[in-house]
Design a protein around this motif. Structure first.
Motif, PDB file in Angstrom:
ATOM      1  N   LEU A 121       8.264  -4.757  -3.722  1.00  0.00           N
ATOM      2  CA  LEU A 121       7.424  -5.895  -4.095  1.00  0.00           C
ATOM      3  C   LEU A 121       7.353  -6.060  -5.611  1.00  0.00           C
ATOM      4  CD1 LEU A 121       4.538  -5.587  -1.493  1.00  0.00           C
ATOM      5  CD2 LEU A 121       6.246  -7.416  -1.663  1.00  0.00           C
ATOM      6  N   GLY A 122       7.375  -4.952  -6.343  1.00  0.00           N
ATOM      7  CA  GLY A 122       7.391  -5.033  -7.797  1.00  0.00           C
ATOM      8  C   GLY A 122       8.636  -5.731  -8.311  1.00  0.00           C
ATOM      9  N   VAL A 123       9.789  -5.374  -7.763  1.00  0.00           N
ATOM     10  CA  VAL A 123      11.036  -6.037  -8.156  1.00  0.00           C
ATOM     11  C   VAL A 123      10.962  -7.523  -7.792  1.00  0.00           C
ATOM     12  CG1 VAL A 123      13.527  -6.178  -7.715  1.00  0.00           C
ATOM     13  CG2 VAL A 123      12.436  -3.942  -8.060  1.00  0.00           C
ATOM     14  N   ALA A 124      10.488  -7.821  -6.585  1.00  0.00           N
ATOM     15  CA  ALA A 124      10.372  -9.223  -6.162  1.00  0.00           C
ATOM     16  C   ALA A 124       9.415  -9.993  -7.069  1.00  0.00           C
ATOM     17  CB  ALA A 124       9.910  -9.294  -4.708  1.00  0.00           C
ATOM     18  N   TYR A 125       8.292  -9.370  -7.456  1.00  0.00           N
ATOM     19  CA  TYR A 125       7.329 -10.022  -8.339  1.00  0.00           C
ATOM     20  C   TYR A 125       7.935 -10.244  -9.724  1.00  0.00           C
ATOM     21  CZ  TYR A 125       2.645 -11.256 -10.057  1.00  0.00           C
ATOM     22  OH  TYR A 125       1.551 -11.909 -10.578  1.00  0.00           O
ATOM     23  N   GLY A 126       8.746  -9.309 -10.179  1.00  0.00           N
ATOM     24  CA  GLY A 126       9.452  -9.491 -11.445  1.00  0.00           C
ATOM     25  C   GLY A 126      10.404 -10.672 -11.396  1.00  0.00           C
ATOM     26  N   ALA A 151       6.517  -5.538 -13.769  1.00  0.00           N
ATOM     27  CA  ALA A 151       5.928  -5.640 -12.432  1.00  0.00           C
ATOM     28  C   ALA A 151       5.881  -4.315 -11.677  1.00  0.00           C
ATOM     29  CB  ALA A 151       6.683  -6.685 -11.608  1.00  0.00           C
ATOM     30  N   ILE A 152       6.775  -3.412 -11.945  1.00  0.00           N
ATOM     31  CA  ILE A 152       6.775  -2.135 -11.212  1.00  0.00           C
ATOM     32  C   ILE A 152       5.501  -1.331 -11.472  1.00  0.00           C
ATOM     33  CG2 ILE A 152       7.939   0.098 -11.051  1.00  0.00           C
ATOM     34  CD1 ILE A 152      10.580  -1.472 -10.942  1.00  0.00           C
ATOM     35  N   ARG A 201       0.805  -1.219   0.000  1.00  0.00           N
ATOM     36  CA  ARG A 201       0.000   0.000   0.000  1.00  0.00           C
ATOM     37  C   ARG A 201       0.842   1.274   0.000  1.00  0.00           C
ATOM     38  NH1 ARG A 201      -5.407  -0.878   1.560  1.00  0.00           N
ATOM     39  NH2 ARG A 201      -5.826  -3.068   1.945  1.00  0.00           N
ATOM     40  N   ARG A 202       2.166   1.135   0.151  1.00  0.00           N
ATOM     41  CA  ARG A 202       3.054   2.290   0.172  1.00  0.00           C
ATOM     42  C   ARG A 202       3.952   2.271  -1.068  1.00  0.00           C
ATOM     43  NH1 ARG A 202       3.577  -0.023   5.121  1.00  0.00           N
ATOM     44  NH2 ARG A 202       5.758  -0.566   4.741  1.00  0.00           N
ATOM     45  N   ILE A 203       4.313   3.430  -1.558  1.00  0.00           N
ATOM     46  CA  ILE A 203       5.114   3.519  -2.779  1.00  0.00           C
ATOM     47  C   ILE A 203       6.450   2.788  -2.621  1.00  0.00           C
ATOM     48  CG2 ILE A 203       6.295   5.098  -4.380  1.00  0.00           C
ATOM     49  CD1 ILE A 203       3.231   5.103  -4.649  1.00  0.00           C
ATOM     50  N   GLY A 204       7.162   3.048  -1.544  1.00  0.00           N
ATOM     51  CA  GLY A 204       8.458   2.396  -1.336  1.00  0.00           C
ATOM     52  C   GLY A 204       8.335   0.887  -1.242  1.00  0.00           C
ATOM     53  N   GLY A 205       7.383   0.440  -0.466  1.00  0.00           N
ATOM     54  CA  GLY A 205       7.159  -1.001  -0.329  1.00  0.00           C
ATOM     55  C   GLY A 205       6.718  -1.635  -1.640  1.00  0.00           C
ATOM     56  N   SER A 206       5.915  -0.900  -2.398  1.00  0.00           N
ATOM     57  CA  SER A 206       5.432  -1.452  -3.659  1.00  0.00           C
ATOM     58  C   SER A 206       6.570  -1.592  -4.670  1.00  0.00           C
ATOM     59  CB  SER A 206       4.300  -0.598  -4.235  1.00  0.00           C
ATOM     60  OG  SER A 206       4.777   0.635  -4.708  1.00  0.00           O
ATOM     61  N   LEU A 207       7.525  -0.684  -4.636  1.00  0.00           N
ATOM     62  CA  LEU A 207       8.671  -0.810  -5.539  1.00  0.00           C
ATOM     63  C   LEU A 207       9.450  -2.089  -5.234  1.00  0.00           C
ATOM     64  CD1 LEU A 207       9.939   2.873  -5.745  1.00  0.00           C
ATOM     65  CD2 LEU A 207       8.881   1.523  -7.573  1.00  0.00           C
TER      66      LEU A 207
END
Length: 167
Positions: free
Chosen positions: A104-109, A155-156, A96-102
């Motif tokens: 998680l996006g890298v991890a999802y990638g 993913a990002i 839910r936060r921009i930093g955390g989502s970045l």
């Protein structure tokens, strides 16, 4: 006398996901797959987008429009999968936060590269008899590195779209 009860959700199941969250996953997935598709078309060695992707569904290539359509479908489906995954702890709050989502996006990638490009795709292509199917596991330089970059580029936007909607 009639009584009414209010339903509440605890946020622990997929039924509690707001429709805007699903929409964010789908939209982020669509945008991310456009970006990844451009990487596939102009950076990665051919014939990935025009031949390999369509071959997974029995379409003989080159079929660039079919490759793009299938790739976009995959992107939207994986965007929805991201929304479902981040409903579980410990992902729920960071997503839910921009930093955390970045992060998680890298991890999802990374996860989608390993799960799909390295494991699923070579098995799928071998199963449908595609003559240029990569070996299993599909780990080759520079292809796997480019795939990893492309999946992270994909993913990002998914993760950011979700964070923007839920922040």
């Amino acid at each position: 006398m009639a009584t009414e009860t209010a339903e509440t959700t605890t946020g622990t199941g997929l039924g509690s996901i707001d429709s805007t969250q699903w929409l964010a996953g789908a939209a982020g997935g669509f945008l991310g797959s456009v970006l990844f598709g451009l990487v596939m078309q102009y950076v990665m060695p051919p014939p990935l987008l025009e031949t390999v992707i369509p071959a997974m569904y029995g379409i003989e290539g080159p079929a660039l429009a079919a490759g793009w359509a299938i790739h976009q479908f995959h992107g939207v489906a994986l965007g929805l999968a991201y929304v479902a995954l981040v409903q579980f702890d410990p992902f729920k709050e960071p997503a839910r936060r921009i930093g955390g989502s970045l992060a998680l996006g890298v991890a999802y990638g990374v996860l989608t590269t390993i799960g799909l490009a390295v494991i699923v795709m070579p098995l799928w292509l071998q199963a449908v008899g595609f003559p240029m199917a990569p070996p299993f596991p599909n780990v080759a330089f520079p292809g796997t590195v480019l795939s990893l970059v492309g999946h992270i580029v994909y993913a990002i936007p998914v993760a950011l779209a979700y964070a923007v909607i839920t922040e």
